[in-house]
Design a protein around this motif. Structure first.
Motif, short mmCIF file in Angstrom:
data_model
loop_
_atom_site.label_atom_id
_atom_site.label_comp_id
_atom_site.label_asym_id
_atom_site.label_seq_id
_atom_site.Cartn_x
_atom_site.Cartn_y
_atom_site.Cartn_z
N UNK A 1 0.93 -1.15 0.02
CA UNK A 1 0.01 0.37 -0.01
C UNK A 1 1.08 1.42 0.29
N UNK A 2 2.02 1.45 0.32
CA UNK A 2 3.02 2.10 0.78
C UNK A 2 3.34 2.60 -0.84
N UNK A 3 4.12 1.27 -1.16
CA UNK A 3 4.63 1.92 -2.74
C UNK A 3 3.81 2.32 -3.31
N UNK A 4 2.04 1.86 -3.26
CA UNK A 4 1.75 2.65 -4.48
C UNK A 4 0.90 3.35 -3.60
N UNK A 5 0.63 4.06 -3.63
CA UNK A 5 0.08 5.74 -2.31
C UNK A 5 0.53 6.28 -3.18
N UNK A 6 -0.08 7.31 -3.50
CA UNK A 6 0.30 9.24 -4.29
C UNK A 6 0.44 9.63 -3.00
N UNK A 7 0.43 9.74 -2.04
CA UNK A 7 1.28 10.59 -0.75
C UNK A 7 2.17 10.18 -0.37
N UNK A 8 2.50 11.74 -0.12
CA UNK A 8 4.65 11.22 0.50
C UNK A 8 4.42 10.54 1.62
N UNK A 9 5.45 9.86 1.85
CA UNK A 9 5.56 8.88 3.42
C UNK A 9 5.42 9.28 4.79
N UNK A 10 5.59 10.57 4.94
CA UNK A 10 4.70 11.13 6.02
C UNK A 10 3.42 11.38 6.08
N UNK A 11 2.91 11.82 5.02
CA UNK A 11 1.84 11.64 4.51
C UNK A 11 0.91 10.66 4.55
N UNK A 12 1.32 9.36 4.25
CA UNK A 12 0.58 7.93 3.95
C UNK A 12 0.69 7.79 5.21
N UNK A 13 1.76 7.76 6.49
CA UNK A 13 1.45 7.28 7.92
C UNK A 13 0.51 7.97 8.48
N UNK A 14 0.49 9.08 8.33
CA UNK A 14 -0.95 9.87 8.64
C UNK A 14 -1.64 9.23 8.96
N UNK A 15 -2.55 9.19 7.46
CA UNK A 15 -3.43 8.58 7.18
C UNK A 15 -3.85 7.36 7.58
N UNK A 16 -2.68 6.03 7.10
CA UNK A 16 -2.73 5.10 8.08
C UNK A 16 -3.76 5.17 9.33
N UNK A 17 -2.93 6.05 10.14
CA UNK A 17 -3.97 5.73 11.65
C UNK A 17 -5.29 6.84 11.59
N UNK A 18 -4.89 8.31 10.67
CA UNK A 18 -6.23 8.89 11.45
C UNK A 18 -7.75 7.62 10.32
N UNK A 19 -7.02 7.39 9.13
CA UNK A 19 -8.00 6.51 8.67
C UNK A 19 -9.30 5.85 9.46
N UNK A 20 -8.31 5.09 9.63
CA UNK A 20 -8.03 3.69 10.38
C UNK A 20 -9.43 3.99 11.71
N UNK A 21 -9.23 4.85 12.28
CA UNK A 21 -10.68 5.73 13.39
C UNK A 21 -12.22 4.95 12.85
N UNK A 22 -12.12 5.37 11.38
CA UNK A 22 -13.47 5.21 11.04
C UNK A 22 -13.89 3.55 11.73
N UNK A 23 -13.33 2.83 11.33
CA UNK A 23 -14.30 1.20 11.49
C UNK A 23 -13.77 1.46 12.57
N UNK A 24 -12.92 1.60 13.59
CA UNK A 24 -12.88 0.98 15.55
C UNK A 24 -13.79 1.90 15.92
N UNK A 25 -13.95 2.94 15.21
CA UNK A 25 -15.00 3.96 16.43
C UNK A 25 -16.16 3.52 15.47
N UNK A 26 -17.01 2.94 14.56
CA UNK A 26 -17.79 2.36 14.41
C UNK A 26 -18.03 1.18 14.70
N UNK A 27 -16.73 0.40 15.10
CA UNK A 27 -17.41 -0.82 15.26
C UNK A 27 -17.54 -0.72 17.30
N UNK A 28 -17.09 0.26 17.83
CA UNK A 28 -17.03 0.69 18.92
C UNK A 28 -18.72 0.87 19.51
#
Length: 281
Positions: A17-44
């Protein structure tokens, strides 16, 4: 054990996913954790809380829940930075030395027993990662500073696993994941803003890679690992995560047409053998 292996396999797909990402490395790392909150909060919300889970009480509980995310943010930031400063082989190998740091920390801080069989399995698995990456001869092209930063990433990932393991006897998987993921996103955002010219991908494909990284590798993989840490020792759990470079090599072969040679196949077999030896210890 099954959850741990599935979690390791899910995280093993993150380099794709990181290799194919169009965002920079740090931006990709941010979206990795920020977007993960969606399913985590929904499941809760769907579960309306977890039976047997207790709410944090006092400042010490809130700090303990946020601390794994701080470790994770530094780990992700250091690993992505190392990839730009040293060879991919060096960065990947050195970032997978977390079991060494975790074993030492468990012994030094908590006097956790370390058997000779476990140490033998640890050494075997690390040797397998070296072989998987092309052997010692493939590790000479890295920059010393980049190598050092990759080792820092390994140390902070060990801290992340250790902190998660200490929390699992007190809080549910979902509560730990929401807190640690949110704190990681808060820490990653200023790092991304300071180092990246743009935070957003340009196409739907770019967003798909970010959502895949967040939903599969983080929300899926890290949740499975956090669940497993309630039942397995952190040192052994981190050793099993050496499956990640094996999975990454296989996925790169299937999806990116990167060949898997004899050296990679032998290295993967050695990693698995080391895990089996350590399991007996």
């Amino acid at each position: 054990m099954a959850a741990l292996i599935l979690g390791g396999a899910a995280i093993g797909g993150s380099p794709i996913f990181v290799r194919l990402s169009e965002a920079g490395p740090m931006a990709t790392a941010f979206w990795r954790v920020a977007l993960a909150l969606i399913p985590l909060v929904a499941w809760s919300q769907l579960r309306n809380g977890t039976a047997g889970d207790r709410s944090p009480k006092g400042l010490s509980d809130f700090i303990a829940l946020a601390l794994p995310g701080v470790f994770l943010a530094v780990d992700l930031g250091a690993w992505h930075l190392a990839l730009t400063m040293t060879s991919v082989a060096n960065a990947t190998l050195l970032a997978n030395l977390a079991p060494v740091f975790l074993t030492l920390a468990g012994w030094a801080l908590f006097r956790s027993a370390v058997s000779g069989i476990f140490v033998a399995g640890l050494a075997t698995a690390i040797a397998g990662v070296v072989v998987l990456k092309g052997g010692p001869a493939a590790l000479g092209g890295g920059d010393l500073a980049g190598d050092g930063i990759a080792i820092v990433a390994a140390a902070f990932y060990a801290g992340y696993i250790l902190a998660i393991g200490r929390l699992r006897s007190r809080f549910s998987t979902n509560r730990i994941m929401i807190w640690s993921t949110a704190s990681a996103a808060v820490c990653m955002l200023p790092m991304a803003l300071l180092t990246e010219q743009a935070l957003l991908p340009l196409t739907a494909f770019g967003w798909a890679m970010l959502f895949g990284l967040a939903f599969v590798s983080h929300a899926g993989g890290q949740v499975a690992i956090t669940y497993a840490l309630a039942f397995l020792p952190p040192a052994f759990s981190s050793l099993t995560l050496l499956l990640q470079p094996v999975v990454a090599a296989l996925l790169a072969w299937v999806l990116l047409s990167e060949p898997v040679g004899i050296m990679q196949a032998i290295g993967g077999a050695i990693v698995l053998a080391g895990i089996l030896i350590a399991r007996r210890g």
